[in-house]
Design a protein around this motif. Structure first.
Motif, PDB file in Angstrom:
ATOM      1  N   GLY A   1       4.307  14.758   3.743  1.00 24.41           N
ATOM      2  CA  GLY A   1       3.446  14.529   2.603  1.00 24.41           C
ATOM      3  C   GLY A   1       3.434  13.075   2.190  1.00 24.41           C
ATOM      4  N   ILE A   2       2.522  12.749   1.284  1.00 24.26           N
ATOM      5  CA  ILE A   2       2.402  11.416   0.722  1.00 24.26           C
ATOM      6  C   ILE A   2       1.972  11.577  -0.738  1.00 24.26           C
ATOM      7  CG2 ILE A   2       0.010  11.115   1.523  1.00 24.26           C
ATOM      8  CD1 ILE A   2       0.731   8.126   1.970  1.00 24.26           C
ATOM      9  N   TYR A   3       2.483  10.718  -1.612  1.00 26.52           N
ATOM     10  CA  TYR A   3       2.397  10.926  -3.042  1.00 26.52           C
ATOM     11  C   TYR A   3       1.896   9.641  -3.717  1.00 26.52           C
ATOM     12  CZ  TYR A   3       5.534  14.321  -0.996  1.00 26.52           C
ATOM     13  OH  TYR A   3       6.063  15.269  -0.161  1.00 26.52           O
TER      14      TYR A   3
ATOM     15  N   ALA B   1      -3.875  18.369  -1.711  1.00 26.78           N
ATOM     16  CA  ALA B   1      -4.673  18.746  -0.546  1.00 26.78           C
ATOM     17  C   ALA B   1      -3.726  18.887   0.636  1.00 26.78           C
ATOM     18  CB  ALA B   1      -5.746  17.692  -0.247  1.00 26.78           C
ATOM     19  N   VAL B   2      -4.177  19.636   1.635  1.00 27.99           N
ATOM     20  CA  VAL B   2      -3.453  19.771   2.898  1.00 27.99           C
ATOM     21  C   VAL B   2      -4.398  19.342   4.012  1.00 27.99           C
ATOM     22  CG1 VAL B   2      -2.266  21.348   4.465  1.00 27.99           C
ATOM     23  CG2 VAL B   2      -2.049  21.656   1.995  1.00 27.99           C
ATOM     24  N   VAL B   3      -3.885  18.522   4.928  1.00 25.17           N
ATOM     25  CA  VAL B   3      -4.730  18.005   6.005  1.00 25.17           C
ATOM     26  C   VAL B   3      -4.110  18.305   7.359  1.00 25.17           C
ATOM     27  CG1 VAL B   3      -5.735  16.185   4.576  1.00 25.17           C
ATOM     28  CG2 VAL B   3      -3.659  15.706   5.895  1.00 25.17           C
TER      29      VAL B   3
ATOM     30  N   LEU C   1      -2.083   9.127   7.363  1.00 29.98           N
ATOM     31  CA  LEU C   1      -1.568   9.737   6.139  1.00 29.98           C
ATOM     32  C   LEU C   1      -2.080   8.987   4.909  1.00 29.98           C
ATOM     33  CD1 LEU C   1       0.363  12.057   5.323  1.00 29.98           C
ATOM     34  CD2 LEU C   1       2.229  10.387   5.401  1.00 29.98           C
ATOM     35  N   VAL C   2      -2.001   7.669   4.966  1.00 34.57           N
ATOM     36  CA  VAL C   2      -2.499   6.846   3.855  1.00 34.57           C
ATOM     37  C   VAL C   2      -4.002   7.031   3.692  1.00 34.57           C
ATOM     38  CG1 VAL C   2      -2.837   4.474   3.056  1.00 34.57           C
ATOM     39  CG2 VAL C   2      -0.631   5.156   4.038  1.00 34.57           C
ATOM     40  N   ARG C   3      -4.717   7.034   4.798  1.00 38.80           N
ATOM     41  CA  ARG C   3      -6.170   7.186   4.733  1.00 38.80           C
ATOM     42  C   ARG C   3      -6.558   8.539   4.124  1.00 38.80           C
ATOM     43  NH1 ARG C   3      -6.993   5.627   9.475  1.00 38.80           N
ATOM     44  NH2 ARG C   3      -7.102   7.649  10.513  1.00 38.80           N
ATOM     45  N   ALA C   4      -5.779   9.582   4.410  1.00 40.44           N
ATOM     46  CA  ALA C   4      -6.089  10.913   3.890  1.00 40.44           C
ATOM     47  C   ALA C   4      -6.005  10.952   2.370  1.00 40.44           C
ATOM     48  CB  ALA C   4      -5.151  11.948   4.502  1.00 40.44           C
ATOM     49  N   ILE C   5      -4.947  10.377   1.805  1.00 42.82           N
ATOM     50  CA  ILE C   5      -4.810  10.437   0.349  1.00 42.82           C
ATOM     51  C   ILE C   5      -5.804   9.505  -0.335  1.00 42.82           C
ATOM     52  CG2 ILE C   5      -2.971   8.705   0.112  1.00 42.82           C
ATOM     53  CD1 ILE C   5      -1.702  10.609  -1.984  1.00 42.82           C
ATOM     54  N   GLN C   6      -6.151   8.414   0.311  1.00 48.53           N
ATOM     55  CA  GLN C   6      -7.180   7.539  -0.242  1.00 48.53           C
ATOM     56  C   GLN C   6      -8.538   8.216  -0.257  1.00 48.53           C
ATOM     57  OE1 GLN C   6      -6.672   4.162   2.381  1.00 48.53           O
ATOM     58  NE2 GLN C   6      -5.463   3.021   0.866  1.00 48.53           N
ATOM     59  N   ASP C   7      -8.880   8.894   0.808  1.00 50.01           N
ATOM     60  CA  ASP C   7     -10.188   9.541   0.904  1.00 50.01           C
ATOM     61  C   ASP C   7     -10.318  10.731  -0.038  1.00 50.01           C
ATOM     62  OD1 ASP C   7     -10.860   7.712   2.846  1.00 50.01           O
ATOM     63  OD2 ASP C   7     -10.591   9.090   4.536  1.00 50.01           O
TER      64      ASP C   7
ATOM     65  N   THR D   1       0.833  -1.199   0.000  1.00 46.47           N
ATOM     66  CA  THR D   1       0.000   0.000   0.000  1.00 46.47           C
ATOM     67  C   THR D   1       0.868   1.249   0.000  1.00 46.47           C
ATOM     68  OG1 THR D   1      -1.744  -1.157   1.206  1.00 46.47           O
ATOM     69  CG2 THR D   1      -1.820   1.252   1.220  1.00 46.47           C
ATOM     70  N   VAL D   2       1.893   1.262   0.859  1.00 47.04           N
ATOM     71  CA  VAL D   2       2.748   2.441   0.985  1.00 47.04           C
ATOM     72  C   VAL D   2       4.194   2.022   1.153  1.00 47.04           C
ATOM     73  CG1 VAL D   2       2.338   2.575   3.499  1.00 47.04           C
ATOM     74  CG2 VAL D   2       3.116   4.612   2.258  1.00 47.04           C
ATOM     75  N   SER D   3       5.079   2.751   0.487  1.00 45.11           N
ATOM     76  CA  SER D   3       6.526   2.587   0.658  1.00 45.11           C
ATOM     77  C   SER D   3       7.065   3.833   1.352  1.00 45.11           C
ATOM     78  CB  SER D   3       7.223   2.413  -0.688  1.00 45.11           C
ATOM     79  OG  SER D   3       6.821   1.227  -1.328  1.00 45.11           O
ATOM     80  N   VAL D   4       7.901   3.619   2.349  1.00 46.01           N
ATOM     81  CA  VAL D   4       8.496   4.713   3.123  1.00 46.01           C
ATOM     82  C   VAL D   4      10.001   4.674   2.899  1.00 46.01           C
ATOM     83  CG1 VAL D   4       8.744   5.784   5.384  1.00 46.01           C
ATOM     84  CG2 VAL D   4       6.695   4.433   4.864  1.00 46.01           C
ATOM     85  N   ILE D   5      10.560   5.741   2.339  1.00 48.90           N
ATOM     86  CA  ILE D   5      11.982   5.803   2.019  1.00 48.90           C
ATOM     87  C   ILE D   5      12.727   6.539   3.129  1.00 48.90           C
ATOM     88  CG2 ILE D   5      13.676   6.789   0.423  1.00 48.90           C
ATOM     89  CD1 ILE D   5      11.688   6.237  -1.836  1.00 48.90           C
TER      90      ILE D   5
END
Length: 321
Positions: free
Chosen positions: A164-166, A202-204, A103-109, A3-7
C-alpha cells in the motif's frame, strides 16, 4: 519535500540487505527518500549501511541505540520522512521493476487517502500471486467498506503494510503511529484504525511487491516465544477501538477476527512451551469472553466447523472464569 518516503526497518539483516539496497538503487530518483532504521543490529548490517549511504543520495540511515522493535522503528522513521506519500518495504522483500513508480502514480491518479495492492508470495523458487480481498479495482471506495462483515475476508484482514501507499497530506499523523508495546501483530490494529478513520481508499492491480514468506529465521512471527502471543494484545486493541464506535457490524466482525485468530494459534500451539500454551489458552479464553455474549456467539457461527469447535471451547472456559 520528496514525492515518496519508503520506510525500511532493519535488524541483523546482512543476508538480505545487499538485495534490498540494490532494489532501492534502481527504484529511487530525486523524488524518493529511502529511510532505513537499523534497530541496533549486531551483525554486519551497520557496516553494509555505512558503505551504502556514501554512494546512495536517496538513502537516509537512522540508528537505534538499543533494540526497540519494528513498531518503534517505524515511528522513529516518521520523524525523518518528508515525502507526501509514504510506503514501506521489509528488508527481506523486494520491488519488481517499476513497482514504486506505479504505486505513486496510482495514488496520484485516484486522489484517495490510501491505495492497496496485491503482492507476490515467494517460497523458494515458487511464486504465488496473493490478491487483496477487494473485487472493485482502480476506483475510489469508502474506506469503511474495507472492514467487511463477520465471515467475510475483507481488506482489514489483509494486514500487509507494504502492500500500500498512504497520503500524508490527507491523513492525520496519529493514524501512521504504531503501538510500540507490540513486537508482533502491530499492523492489525493499525489497519483497523485506518479503515475506521480514513475517508477514501482504492485497490489496484499491481503485482510488483515480492514477499519472502517465512524465509527469515529471525522473524518474530516464526519464533514461538512470548512475543508470539502479542497477537492477543493486538486483538484487544482492536476490540477497544471498535466497541466504543457503536457499530454492531464492526463489533461482530472484530469478534469474528479475534475468534478466528485465537483458534488458529491454538491449533498451532505445539511450537510453544507448556507455560506459553497455558497462557495462550487462558488469555484467548479471556479475550473472547470479553465481547458481548450475543455478539461473540453470532461471530462464532460464521467460522468454519473446526474453528467453531475451538472457539466455543475457549468461550466456555472464559465465561466460566
Amino acid at each position: 519535500m520528496h514525492t515518496v518516503s519508503v520506510i525500511v526497518p532493519t535488524y541483523n539483516a546482512e543476508d538480505f540487505l545487499p538485495t534490498c539496497l540494490e532494489v532501492m538503487r534502481r527504484s529511487g530518483d530525486d523524488g524518493t527518500q529511502f529511510i532505513v532504521v537499523d534497530d541496533h543490529s549486531t551483525d554486519a548490517t551497520p557496516h553494509i549501511l555505512d558503505a551504502a549511504v556514501r554512494r546512495m543520495p536517496t538513502l537516509t540511515v537512522v540508528r537505534n541505540d538499543t533494540n526497540v522493535g519494528v513498531a518503534r522503528s517505524r515511528n522513529i522513521a516518521l520523524d525523518v520522512a518528508d515525502g507526501r506519500y509514504l510506503t514501506y518495504l521489509d528488508v527481506d522483500d523486494w520491488y519488481g521493476h517499476g513497482h514504486l513508480e506505479a504505486l505513486v502514480r496510482a495514488i496520484q491518479d485516484l486522489e484517495v487517502d490510501f491505495v492497496r495492492t496485491d503482492h507476490v508470495r515467494v517460497d523458494g523458487y515458487q511464486r504465488t500471486l496473493d490478491r487483496a480481498p477487494e473485487k472493485h479495482r482502480g476506483v475510489p471506495l469508502e474506506a469503511a467498506s474495507g472492514i467487511g462483515r463477520a465471515g467475510s475476508n475483507a481488506m482489514v484482514d489483509y494486514p500487509f503494510l507494504w502492500a500500500g501507499i498512504y497520503d500524508t497530506t490527507r491523513l492525520p499523523r496519529d493514524l501512521f503511529l504504531f503501538d510500540e508495546s507490540l513486537r508482533t501483530a502491530a499492523d492489525r490494529p493499525w489497519f483497523w484504525r485506518l479503515y475506521m478513520k480514513a475517508k477514501s481508499t482504492a485497490v489496484v492491480d499491481l503485482h510488483g511487491y515480492f514477499y519472502r514468506k517465512d524465509h527469515n529465521p529471525r522473524a518474530l512471527t516464526q519464533a514461538g516465544n512470548a512475543q508470539t502471543l502479542h497477537f492477543l494484545d493486538a486483538s484487544a486493541r482492536i476490540r477497544d477501538l471498535v466497541v466504543p464506535a457503536g457499530r454492531a457490524e464492526w463489533t461482530t466482525k472484530a469478534a469474528y477476527a479475534a475468534a478466528r485468530i485465537c483458534a488458529f494459534h491454538v491449533t498451532r500451539r505445539s511450537r510453544l512451551s507448556p507455560e506459553l500454551q497455558a497462557e495462550l489458552f487462558l488469555r484467548s479464553a479471556s479475550l473472547l469472553a470479553s465481547y458481548p455474549h450475543s455478539t461473540m456467539d453470532d461471530a462464532i457461527r460464521t467460522l468454519s466447523l473446526s474453528q467453531r469447535m475451538v472457539a466455543r471451547a475457549l468461550v466456555r472456559r472464559g465465561r466460566a472464569s
